[in-house]
Design a protein around this motif. Structure first.
Motif, PDB file in Angstrom:
ATOM      1  N   ASP A 241       0.838  -1.221   0.018  1.00 26.05           N
ATOM      2  CA  ASP A 241      -0.010   0.005   0.203  1.00 26.05           C
ATOM      3  C   ASP A 241       1.030   1.196  -0.077  1.00 26.05           C
ATOM      4  O   ASP A 241       1.057   1.967   1.010  1.00 26.05           O
ATOM      5  CB  ASP A 241      -0.942   0.013   1.255  1.00 26.05           C
ATOM      6  N   VAL A 242       1.625   1.401  -1.184  1.00 20.01           N
ATOM      7  CA  VAL A 242       2.488   2.698  -1.272  1.00 20.01           C
ATOM      8  C   VAL A 242       1.892   3.484  -2.474  1.00 20.01           C
ATOM      9  O   VAL A 242       1.924   3.149  -3.445  1.00 20.01           O
ATOM     10  CB  VAL A 242       3.958   1.974  -1.434  1.00 20.01           C
ATOM     11  N   HIS A 243       2.045   4.937  -1.935  1.00 17.21           N
ATOM     12  CA  HIS A 243       1.548   5.814  -2.886  1.00 17.21           C
ATOM     13  C   HIS A 243       2.778   6.656  -3.262  1.00 17.21           C
ATOM     14  O   HIS A 243       3.571   6.813  -2.466  1.00 17.21           O
ATOM     15  CB  HIS A 243       0.377   6.529  -2.475  1.00 17.21           C
ATOM     16  N   PHE A 244       2.741   7.034  -4.554  1.00 17.52           N
ATOM     17  CA  PHE A 244       3.978   7.749  -5.043  1.00 17.52           C
ATOM     18  C   PHE A 244       3.202   9.437  -5.514  1.00 17.52           C
ATOM     19  O   PHE A 244       2.544   9.427  -6.519  1.00 17.52           O
ATOM     20  CB  PHE A 244       4.508   7.109  -6.341  1.00 17.52           C
ATOM     21  N   TYR A 245       3.656  10.276  -4.655  1.00 20.20           N
ATOM     22  CA  TYR A 245       3.313  11.624  -5.038  1.00 20.20           C
ATOM     23  C   TYR A 245       4.327  12.313  -5.897  1.00 20.20           C
ATOM     24  O   TYR A 245       5.229  12.867  -5.786  1.00 20.20           O
ATOM     25  CB  TYR A 245       2.956  12.756  -3.631  1.00 20.20           C
ATOM     26  N   GLU A 246       3.829  12.142  -7.278  1.00 22.95           N
ATOM     27  CA  GLU A 246       4.423  13.051  -8.303  1.00 22.95           C
ATOM     28  C   GLU A 246       4.801  14.200  -8.405  1.00 22.95           C
ATOM     29  O   GLU A 246       5.927  14.757  -8.541  1.00 22.95           O
ATOM     30  CB  GLU A 246       3.897  12.246  -9.592  1.00 22.95           C
ATOM     31  N   GLY A 247       3.818  14.857  -7.881  1.00 22.73           N
ATOM     32  CA  GLY A 247       4.066  16.395  -7.960  1.00 22.73           C
ATOM     33  C   GLY A 247       4.884  16.759  -6.601  1.00 22.73           C
ATOM     34  O   GLY A 247       5.836  17.737  -6.789  1.00 22.73           O
ATOM     35  N   SER A 248       5.047  15.896  -5.715  1.00 18.23           N
ATOM     36  CA  SER A 248       5.859  16.161  -4.539  1.00 18.23           C
ATOM     37  C   SER A 248       5.600  17.602  -3.860  1.00 18.23           C
ATOM     38  O   SER A 248       4.772  18.308  -4.051  1.00 18.23           O
ATOM     39  CB  SER A 248       7.290  15.614  -4.626  1.00 18.23           C
ATOM     40  N   LEU A 249       6.571  17.916  -3.195  1.00 16.71           N
ATOM     41  CA  LEU A 249       6.580  19.278  -2.305  1.00 16.71           C
ATOM     42  C   LEU A 249       6.372  20.480  -3.601  1.00 16.71           C
ATOM     43  O   LEU A 249       5.703  21.492  -3.230  1.00 16.71           O
ATOM     44  CB  LEU A 249       7.676  19.395  -1.376  1.00 16.71           C
ATOM     45  N   THR A 250       7.015  20.236  -4.694  1.00 14.39           N
ATOM     46  CA  THR A 250       7.289  21.456  -5.554  1.00 14.39           C
ATOM     47  C   THR A 250       5.365  21.879  -5.850  1.00 14.39           C
ATOM     48  O   THR A 250       5.089  22.771  -5.670  1.00 14.39           O
ATOM     49  CB  THR A 250       7.692  21.033  -6.788  1.00 14.39           C
ATOM     50  N   GLU A 251       4.550  20.772  -6.239  1.00 12.09           N
ATOM     51  CA  GLU A 251       3.369  21.056  -6.434  1.00 12.09           C
ATOM     52  C   GLU A 251       2.442  21.310  -5.398  1.00 12.09           C
ATOM     53  O   GLU A 251       1.626  22.119  -5.584  1.00 12.09           O
ATOM     54  CB  GLU A 251       2.602  19.636  -7.091  1.00 12.09           C
TER      55      GLU A 251
END
Length: 267
Positions: A241-251
């Protein structure tokens, strides 16, 4: 460690003559040509599959552009891809994540990097002959993808998801998502061997930060490069159950998302 996700140099050395195992070197072309590379490796430099213009989500290059890169490298959708760099695997892991997102079923990360391989096995400066293919991408549907966007991350903050920040301490203290724990992606790497630490050590390191397989985990950094490595490692350890925040802190900051700052006593 699941070798369908991360393979050892010994595994790769035993499969060098398998025509369905394709090795991808993601270093710059001058490194590939001038320093040498693994036997049979093709060169797909990091900058070629990372697009800052946001043609797709985050810095993904777009399915057709990525497929063209694989086709030009002579790779078929049924091939087993093993990617490597010379930076402990962090750039190669981004390639792995991108290939997964665009539907390549069997893509793996080399445990270690070029320097680790070079300690035990031969390298070459010979460029392999390439017969281009007509690679057809098969991008994951949104519900199948590990990638999540701003709205999903905002929703995850409202329930018991664990946010894992893979950046350095000074970045973490400057600004982080609320309640996040810091786990520098490099902590999993043994600096002497340049390979991953033993599996038991990795599980202990992660558990010390509360990063356990029973939790819903959301990974982020600044621009989704460093979390690629952590994502692949967690997959190899069986985390589901691992999600990958593509936008990360920049977005997140661009959207005026809530942040915390300052030191954390438990760090």
């Amino acid at each position: 460690m699941d070798d369908s996700v991360i393979v050892s140099p010994d595994w790769l050395a035993a499969h060098l003559d398998d025509p369905t195992v394709r090795i991808v070197d993601v270093r710059d072309a001058w490194e590939y040509d001038g320093i040498g590379h693994l036997p049979g490796a093709v060169n797909i430099p990091f900058d070629s599959y990372r697009d800052e213009s946001d043609v797709d989500r985050g810095t993904l290059p777009g399915a057709e552009a990525f497929a063209a890169l694989l086709g030009d490298a002579g790779i078929d959708p049924d091939d087993t891809i093993v990617a490597y760099d010379d930076t402990h695997g962090v750039f190669a892991a981004r390639f792995v994540l991108t290939a997964i997102e665009y539907g390549h079923d069997d893509v793996r990360l080399l445990d270690g990097d070029y320097s680790a391989w070079n300690r035990e096995y031969e390298t070459t400066s010979e460029t392999p002959e390439i017969e281009p293919t007509d690679y057809e991408p098969d991008p994951l549907e949104p519900e199948e993808s590990p990638l999540v966007g701003y709205d999903a991350v905002a929703d995850a903050l409202e329930h018991d998801a664990l946010f894992v920040d893979t950046r350095e301490r000074d970045e973490f203290e400057e600004a982080r998502l609320p309640g996040a724990v810091r786990f520098d992606w490099r902590e999993v790497v043994d600096e002497e061997s340049r390979r991953l630490k033993p599996e038991a050590n990795l599980e202990e390191l992660l558990a010390d930060r509360g990063i356990t397989p029973d939790r819903e985990i959301v990974l982020y950094c600044n621009t989704a490069r460093r979390i690629s490595h952590t994502y692949v490692v967690l997959q190899a350890l069986g985390y589901e159950d691992v999600h990958f925040y593509e936008g990360s802190l920049t977005e997140w900051l661009d959207n005026d998302g809530e942040v915390e700052s300052g030191p954390v006593s438990a760090e």
